[in-house]
Motif scaffolding. Structure first.
Motif, PDB file in Angstrom:
ATOM      1  N   VAL A  61       8.830   6.662  -5.904  1.00  0.00           N
ATOM      2  CA  VAL A  61       8.673   6.083  -4.565  1.00  0.00           C
ATOM      3  C   VAL A  61       8.404   7.181  -3.541  1.00  0.00           C
ATOM      4  CG1 VAL A  61       9.897   4.869  -2.697  1.00  0.00           C
ATOM      5  CG2 VAL A  61       9.982   3.978  -5.033  1.00  0.00           C
ATOM      6  N   GLU A  62       9.006   8.326  -3.743  1.00  0.00           N
ATOM      7  CA  GLU A  62       8.819   9.468  -2.835  1.00  0.00           C
ATOM      8  C   GLU A  62       7.347   9.889  -2.776  1.00  0.00           C
ATOM      9  OE1 GLU A  62      11.618  13.326  -2.063  1.00  0.00           O
ATOM     10  OE2 GLU A  62      10.978  12.970  -4.122  1.00  0.00           O
ATOM     11  N   LYS A  63       6.617   9.672  -3.844  1.00  0.00           N
ATOM     12  CA  LYS A  63       5.198  10.051  -3.918  1.00  0.00           C
ATOM     13  C   LYS A  63       4.281   9.039  -3.228  1.00  0.00           C
ATOM     14  CE  LYS A  63       5.786  12.319  -8.395  1.00  0.00           C
ATOM     15  NZ  LYS A  63       5.477  12.207  -9.826  1.00  0.00           N
ATOM     16  N   PHE A  92      12.012   4.082   3.476  1.00  0.00           N
ATOM     17  CA  PHE A  92      12.312   5.332   2.783  1.00  0.00           C
ATOM     18  C   PHE A  92      13.571   5.989   3.341  1.00  0.00           C
ATOM     19  CE2 PHE A  92      12.005   9.751   1.523  1.00  0.00           C
ATOM     20  CZ  PHE A  92      11.853   9.582   0.157  1.00  0.00           C
ATOM     21  N   GLU A  93      13.776   5.938   4.661  1.00  0.00           N
ATOM     22  CA  GLU A  93      14.996   6.504   5.245  1.00  0.00           C
ATOM     23  C   GLU A  93      16.232   5.781   4.721  1.00  0.00           C
ATOM     24  OE1 GLU A  93      14.531   6.425   9.494  1.00  0.00           O
ATOM     25  OE2 GLU A  93      13.058   8.050   9.478  1.00  0.00           O
ATOM     26  N   ASN A  94      16.165   4.461   4.613  1.00  0.00           N
ATOM     27  CA  ASN A  94      17.265   3.680   4.070  1.00  0.00           C
ATOM     28  C   ASN A  94      17.541   4.072   2.611  1.00  0.00           C
ATOM     29  OD1 ASN A  94      19.223   1.481   4.036  1.00  0.00           O
ATOM     30  ND2 ASN A  94      17.727   0.394   2.782  1.00  0.00           N
ATOM     31  N   ILE A  95      16.482   4.168   1.840  1.00  0.00           N
ATOM     32  CA  ILE A  95      16.614   4.552   0.430  1.00  0.00           C
ATOM     33  C   ILE A  95      17.167   5.962   0.315  1.00  0.00           C
ATOM     34  CG2 ILE A  95      15.264   5.116  -1.630  1.00  0.00           C
ATOM     35  CD1 ILE A  95      13.477   2.668  -0.856  1.00  0.00           C
ATOM     36  N   LYS A  96      16.714   6.864   1.171  1.00  0.00           N
ATOM     37  CA  LYS A  96      17.177   8.256   1.112  1.00  0.00           C
ATOM     38  C   LYS A  96      18.670   8.355   1.396  1.00  0.00           C
ATOM     39  CE  LYS A  96      16.163  12.958   2.588  1.00  0.00           C
ATOM     40  NZ  LYS A  96      17.020  13.432   1.550  1.00  0.00           N
ATOM     41  N   ILE A  97      19.160   7.582   2.355  1.00  0.00           N
ATOM     42  CA  ILE A  97      20.596   7.575   2.660  1.00  0.00           C
ATOM     43  C   ILE A  97      21.389   7.127   1.431  1.00  0.00           C
ATOM     44  CG2 ILE A  97      22.399   6.396   3.998  1.00  0.00           C
ATOM     45  CD1 ILE A  97      20.332   6.374   6.347  1.00  0.00           C
ATOM     46  N   LYS A 148       0.811  -1.214   0.000  1.00  0.00           N
ATOM     47  CA  LYS A 148       0.000   0.000   0.000  1.00  0.00           C
ATOM     48  C   LYS A 148       0.842   1.260   0.000  1.00  0.00           C
ATOM     49  CE  LYS A 148      -3.660  -2.309   2.526  1.00  0.00           C
ATOM     50  NZ  LYS A 148      -4.414  -2.390   3.773  1.00  0.00           N
ATOM     51  N   GLY A 149       2.144   1.118   0.199  1.00  0.00           N
ATOM     52  CA  GLY A 149       3.027   2.278   0.263  1.00  0.00           C
ATOM     53  C   GLY A 149       4.412   1.846   0.689  1.00  0.00           C
ATOM     54  N   VAL A 150       5.137   2.785   1.249  1.00  0.00           N
ATOM     55  CA  VAL A 150       6.513   2.534   1.687  1.00  0.00           C
ATOM     56  C   VAL A 150       6.607   2.899   3.165  1.00  0.00           C
ATOM     57  CG1 VAL A 150       7.318   4.823   0.941  1.00  0.00           C
ATOM     58  CG2 VAL A 150       8.935   2.958   1.125  1.00  0.00           C
ATOM     59  N   THR A 151       7.335   2.081   3.929  1.00  0.00           N
ATOM     60  CA  THR A 151       7.468   2.398   5.350  1.00  0.00           C
ATOM     61  C   THR A 151       8.478   3.530   5.524  1.00  0.00           C
ATOM     62  OG1 THR A 151       9.272   0.854   5.815  1.00  0.00           O
ATOM     63  CG2 THR A 151       7.017  -0.004   5.993  1.00  0.00           C
ATOM     64  N   ARG A 152       8.387   4.169   6.655  1.00  0.00           N
ATOM     65  CA  ARG A 152       9.321   5.250   6.954  1.00  0.00           C
ATOM     66  C   ARG A 152      10.755   4.712   6.995  1.00  0.00           C
ATOM     67  NH1 ARG A 152      10.394   8.059  12.384  1.00  0.00           N
ATOM     68  NH2 ARG A 152       9.778   5.998  13.006  1.00  0.00           N
TER      69      ARG A 152
END
Length: 119
Positions: free
Chosen positions: A103-105, A77-82, A70-74
């Motif tokens: 993915v950001e959306k 996303f934090e892992n991906i952002k790093i 349904k989406g991405v967990t925080r």
């Protein structure tokens, strides 16, 4: 002979000696070799970051499209952002940037909300 003339003579002799130029050449070559190594290491880090991001982002988007999430967990996303920040810092762009923005959306969900359905 005055002091200035003596200094000029000594400097001229040192600069004209082959030993001096050998040292200068050695330093320049060593610096250039180190620069080449850093460039190769940078390319490898960029390639590894690209590969990992492409895999993670692609997986998330595929699962989203297939209705398995349904989406991405925080945390995800934090892992991906790093990874993405490092990737961008090394000069990465293109495919991963496009996937990252998709993915950001996505909505942020709790980890139990995106658990994969087992079939």
């Amino acid at each position: 002979m005055d002091t200035l003339q003596m200094v000029v003579t000594v400097l001229t002799a040192v600069l004209a000696s082959s030993g001096c130029w050998s040292v200068i050449l050695y330093i320049v070559q060593k610096r250039d070799k180190k620069k080449d190594t850093n460039t190769a290491e940078k390319k490898m880090l960029l390639a590894l970051a690209h590969d990992r991001l492409y895999y993670l982002l692609g997986d998330i988007l595929t699962e989203q499209q297939d209705g398995k999430r349904k989406g991405v967990t925080r945390e995800e996303f934090e892992n991906i952002k790093i990874l993405y920040d490092g990737y961008k810092g090394l000069g990465g762009n293109g495919t991963c940037e496009r996937l990252y923005k998709e993915v950001e959306k996505l909505p942020t969900v709790f980890s139990h909300e995106h658990d994969h359905e087992e079939h």
